[in-house]
Design a protein around this motif. Structure first.
Motif, PDB file in Angstrom:
ATOM      1  N   SER A 115       0.644  -1.306   0.032  1.00  0.00           N
ATOM      2  CA  SER A 115       0.011  -0.014  -0.158  1.00  0.00           C
ATOM      3  C   SER A 115       0.831   1.148  -0.113  1.00  0.00           C
ATOM      4  CB  SER A 115      -0.695  -0.097   1.324  1.00  0.00           C
ATOM      5  OG  SER A 115      -1.617   1.223   1.505  1.00  0.00           O
ATOM      6  N   GLY A 116       0.588   2.234  -0.817  1.00  0.00           N
ATOM      7  CA  GLY A 116       1.280   3.365  -1.010  1.00  0.00           C
ATOM      8  C   GLY A 116       0.769   4.463  -0.122  1.00  0.00           C
ATOM      9  N   ALA A 117       1.791   5.564   0.293  1.00  0.00           N
ATOM     10  CA  ALA A 117       1.324   6.634   0.936  1.00  0.00           C
ATOM     11  C   ALA A 117       1.395   7.952  -0.009  1.00  0.00           C
ATOM     12  CB  ALA A 117       2.127   7.037   2.193  1.00  0.00           C
TER      13      ALA A 117
ATOM     14  N   HIS B 122       6.593  10.125   3.836  1.00  0.00           N
ATOM     15  CA  HIS B 122       7.037   8.866   4.610  1.00  0.00           C
ATOM     16  C   HIS B 122       7.379   9.241   6.010  1.00  0.00           C
ATOM     17  CE1 HIS B 122       7.582   6.509   0.381  1.00  0.00           C
ATOM     18  NE2 HIS B 122       6.284   6.940   0.835  1.00  0.00           N
TER      19      HIS B 122
ATOM     20  N   SER C 156       9.550  -2.055  -7.899  1.00  0.00           N
ATOM     21  CA  SER C 156       9.649  -1.298  -6.819  1.00  0.00           C
ATOM     22  C   SER C 156       8.570  -1.858  -5.662  1.00  0.00           C
ATOM     23  CB  SER C 156       9.073   0.194  -7.274  1.00  0.00           C
ATOM     24  OG  SER C 156       8.965   0.924  -5.800  1.00  0.00           O
ATOM     25  N   HIS C 157       8.867  -1.767  -4.547  1.00  0.00           N
ATOM     26  CA  HIS C 157       7.795  -1.892  -3.172  1.00  0.00           C
ATOM     27  C   HIS C 157       7.047  -0.779  -3.117  1.00  0.00           C
ATOM     28  CE1 HIS C 157      10.808   0.286  -0.331  1.00  0.00           C
ATOM     29  NE2 HIS C 157      10.753   0.996  -1.345  1.00  0.00           N
ATOM     30  N   ARG C 158       6.139  -0.592  -2.089  1.00  0.00           N
ATOM     31  CA  ARG C 158       5.387   0.503  -1.499  1.00  0.00           C
ATOM     32  C   ARG C 158       5.903   1.030  -0.142  1.00  0.00           C
ATOM     33  NH1 ARG C 158       1.223   2.346  -5.234  1.00  0.00           N
ATOM     34  NH2 ARG C 158       2.070   4.043  -4.284  1.00  0.00           N
TER      35      ARG C 158
ATOM     36  N   GLU D  85      13.764  10.144  -9.430  1.00  0.00           N
ATOM     37  CA  GLU D  85      12.375   9.806  -9.799  1.00  0.00           C
ATOM     38  C   GLU D  85      11.262  10.827  -9.641  1.00  0.00           C
ATOM     39  OE1 GLU D  85      11.481   5.972  -7.580  1.00  0.00           O
ATOM     40  OE2 GLU D  85       9.394   6.810  -7.214  1.00  0.00           O
TER      41      GLU D  85
ATOM     42  N   LYS E 212      13.633  -1.126  -6.464  1.00  0.00           N
ATOM     43  CA  LYS E 212      13.772  -0.399  -5.309  1.00  0.00           C
ATOM     44  C   LYS E 212      13.077  -1.144  -4.046  1.00  0.00           C
ATOM     45  CE  LYS E 212      11.216   3.532  -4.842  1.00  0.00           C
ATOM     46  NZ  LYS E 212      10.670   5.134  -4.965  1.00  0.00           N
TER      47      LYS E 212
ATOM     48  N   ASP F  16       7.221   7.503 -11.835  1.00  0.00           N
ATOM     49  CA  ASP F  16       6.332   6.701 -11.002  1.00  0.00           C
ATOM     50  C   ASP F  16       4.854   7.287 -10.948  1.00  0.00           C
ATOM     51  OD1 ASP F  16       5.144   5.344  -8.625  1.00  0.00           O
ATOM     52  OD2 ASP F  16       6.467   6.229  -7.100  1.00  0.00           O
TER      53      ASP F  16
ATOM     54  N   GLU G  39      12.783  10.562  -0.970  1.00  0.00           N
ATOM     55  CA  GLU G  39      14.189   9.464  -0.643  1.00  0.00           C
ATOM     56  C   GLU G  39      15.268   9.730  -1.295  1.00  0.00           C
ATOM     57  OE1 GLU G  39      12.114   5.976  -2.623  1.00  0.00           O
ATOM     58  OE2 GLU G  39      10.239   6.476  -1.794  1.00  0.00           O
TER      59      GLU G  39
ATOM     60  N   THR H 141       0.711   8.280  -2.948  1.00  0.00           N
ATOM     61  CA  THR H 141       0.399   7.486  -4.070  1.00  0.00           C
ATOM     62  C   THR H 141      -0.286   8.449  -5.464  1.00  0.00           C
ATOM     63  OG1 THR H 141      -2.076   7.878  -3.083  1.00  0.00           O
ATOM     64  CG2 THR H 141      -0.897   5.828  -3.130  1.00  0.00           C
TER      65      THR H 141
ATOM     66  N   GLU I  54       9.708   3.482   5.678  1.00  0.00           N
ATOM     67  CA  GLU I  54      10.604   2.236   4.757  1.00  0.00           C
ATOM     68  C   GLU I  54      11.572   2.098   5.352  1.00  0.00           C
ATOM     69  OE1 GLU I  54      11.021   3.691   0.684  1.00  0.00           O
ATOM     70  OE2 GLU I  54       8.949   3.554   0.500  1.00  0.00           O
TER      71      GLU I  54
END
Ligand SMILES: C=C(OP(=O)(O)O)C(=O)O
Ligand SMILES: [Mg+2]
Length: 399
Positions: A39-41, A146, A352-354, A273, A376, A300, A155, A43, A196
Motif C-alpha cells: 500500500s502506498g502513502a 513517509h 518497486s515496493h510500496r 524519480e 527499489k 512513478d 527518498e 500515491t 521504509e
C-alpha cells in the motif's frame, strides 16, 4: 493441473500496522500460492483504486472468486487476470479493489509455480529470461509523505552501480545506511526512521545531500566499487498552485527543472524519480532532454505502471525509465505489459515496493524474471530485507 480449486482472502497487517489483503490460491493438484497487497502513502492520482480491505475482500469474494474457482488455470496468468478484470468491470479495479486483484493475481502465479516445481522467477521469466540481476536502490534518508519533520525530498537512495554481485550490492546499501547513521551522530543530529526504515532526520535537503554524498564515498572506499546515489523527489506531493512548495520557499516548474539538472551535475546522480508533477509531461520531457543522457529520469506517479500513460510519455520523450509497482495497476499481466512496452522503447525498468509492505517477495522474482535493471525495495526493516534476502537466494539458485 493448475486449475484453481479455492481462493481464500483475509486481512493481515502491513508494515505501517494497517490492514491489507492477503490471498491464498490452491489448485486441484495441490499447488499453493500466497501473496499480499502492499500500500502506498504518496500515491499517484492515476493509480488503480485500493479499497478498504474489508470491502475489497467482500467484493472480490462476491464477484471474482466464483469466476476463477473450478474454471481458470493458475498457470494461465492472462486468463486469471482477464477474469479479475471481467469480474471488476471497471478501468481501475474500483469494484473489487486493486488490493484484492493484485493479491489474487500474484498468489495465482505462485500457485502455478508451485505446481510446476519451479521458483516464481523461473515460472514468470521462462527459460530464456536474461542473466542479469537488478541493482537494488536503497532508501537511506527520507521524508516527504513517509516521515514528518524530515527532508522535503522523499527518498535519498543508495545506488551501488559498480557492485560485482547482488549480495555485495545489498550489503553495500546496508553499510551506506549505517554510515549515514554514523554521520548523523557525528553531527549531533538525532533521527528516527520513516515508513521504509530510512533515517528521517530534521535536516534540510541541502544537508541530506552532504550526508548522502559522504556516506556513499565512505562505503565505496571501503568496499572498493562504485556507489552512486539517487532521489525520489515525489514532486507531485509538493506541487501546489503551480509551484513546488519547499520548506525554504517555492520553485516554479522552470526553476524546478533547473534545480534538478544542477543536482544531477553536482552529485552525479544515478537516478531521479518523479522530479516533476505527475501531470507535467512537458516538463519531464524538457528535463529528460537536458540530463537524460547522464541519469535515469524515472516516472512513478507519472506513469503509474499504466501502458497508456507510459505510451504518452514515450510519444513526448518524457522520462527514460519507469517505476513498476504491480498494485498501481492491479494485475501481473498489466504489470508485464508495462514492462514490455518500456523495454521495447528503450526505457529502463525499476521494480518497486510500496511504503506500506508485507513479507511478500513477489517483486524480487518479478525483477529477475523480467531482467529489470533496478529494484527499489528499501535497505533495512524486515519487510524490506524480505525482498533483498530473497534476491540473494535467487542469485544463488539461478547459477
Ligand atoms: C515507494 C514509494 O512510496 P509510496 O509507496 O508511498 O508511493 C514511492 O513513491 O516510490
Ligand atoms: Mg515514487
Amino acid at each position: 493441473m493448475t486449475q484453481i480449486s479455492s481462493i481464500s482472502l483475509r486481512r493481515v497487517l502491513d508494515s505501517r500496522g494497517n490492514p491489507t489483503v492477503e490471498a491464498d490460491v490452491l489448485t486441484e493438484s495441490g499447488g499453493f500460492g500466497r501473496a499480499a497487497a502492499p500500500s502506498g502513502a504518496s500515491t499517484g492520482e492515476y493509480e488503480a483504486i485500493e479499497l478498504p480491505p474489508k470491502e475489497a475482500i467482500a467484493n472480490a469474494r462476491e464477484h471474482a472468486v466464483p469466476r476463477l474457482v473450478d474454471t481458470v488455470y493458475a498457470g494461465d496468468q492472462r486468463a486469471v487476470d482477464g477474469a479479475l478484470r471481467a469480474a471488476d468491470g471497471t478501468e481501475n479495479f474500483s469494484e473489487i479493489g486493486a488490493n484484492s486483484a493484485v493479491a489474487i493475481s500474484m498468489a495465482a502465479a505462485k500457485a502455478a509455480a508451485d505446481v510446476l516445481g519451479a521458483p516464481l522467477y523461473q515460472h514468470l521469466g521462462g527459460a530464456f529470461r536474461g542473466e542479469n540481476f537488478p541493482v537494488p536502490l536503497g532508501n537511506v534518508i527520507g521524508g516527504g509523505e513517509h516521515a514528518k519533520d524530515a527532508t522535503d525530498i522523499q527518498e535519498f537512495l543508495a545506488a551501488p552501480v559498480g557492485a560485482p554481485s547482488v549480495s555485495e550490492a545489498v550489503f553495500a546499501n546496508a553499510k551506506v545506511h549505517g554510515a549515514a547513521g554514523d554521520i548523523l551522530d557525528e553531527r549531533g543530529i538525532g533521527a528516527g526512521k520513516g515508513d521504509e526504515g530510512a533515517w528521517a532526520p530534521p535536516v534540510s535537503d541541502a544537508e541530506a545531500f552532504e550526508i548522502m554524498d559522504e556516506a556513499v564515498s565512505r562505503v565505496s572506499e571501503e568496499v572498493g566499487f562504485e556507489i552512486k546515489f539517487g532521489l525520489d523527489v515525489a514532486a507531485s506531493e509538493m506541487y501546489d498552485e503551480g509551484a513546488y512548495q519547499y520548506s525554504d520557499g517555492e520553485k516554479s516548474p522552470d526553476e524546478q527543472i533547473e534545480y534538478i539538472a544542477e543536482l544531477v551535475e553536482e552529485y552525479d546522480l544515478a537516478y531521479v524519480e518523479d522530479p516533476l508533477d505527475e501531470n507535467d509531461y512537458e516538463a519531464f520531457a524538457e528535463l529528460t532532454e537536458q540530463v537524460g543522457d547522464q541519469t535515469l529520469i524515472c516516472g512513478d506517479d507519472l506513469f503509474v505502471t499504466n501502458v497508456s500513460r507510459l505510451q504518452d510519455g514515450i510519444d513526448q520523450g518524457a522520462a527514460n525509465s519507469i517505476l513498476i509497482k504491480p498494485n498501481q495497476i492491479g494485475s501481473l499481466s498489466d504489470t508485464v505489459d508495462a514492462i514490455e512496452l518500456a523495454v521495447r522503447n528503450g526505457y529502463e525498468t525499476i521494480i518497486s515496493h510500496r511504503s506500506g509492505e508485507t513479507e511478500d517477495t513477489t517483486i524480487a522474482h518479478l525483477a529477475v524474471a523480467t531482467d529489470a535493471g533496478f529494484i527499489k525495495t528499501g535497505t533495512v526493516a524486515g519487510e524490506r530485507t524480505a525482498k533483498l534476502n530473497e534476491l540473494i537466494r535467487i542469485a544463488e539458485d539461478a547459477v
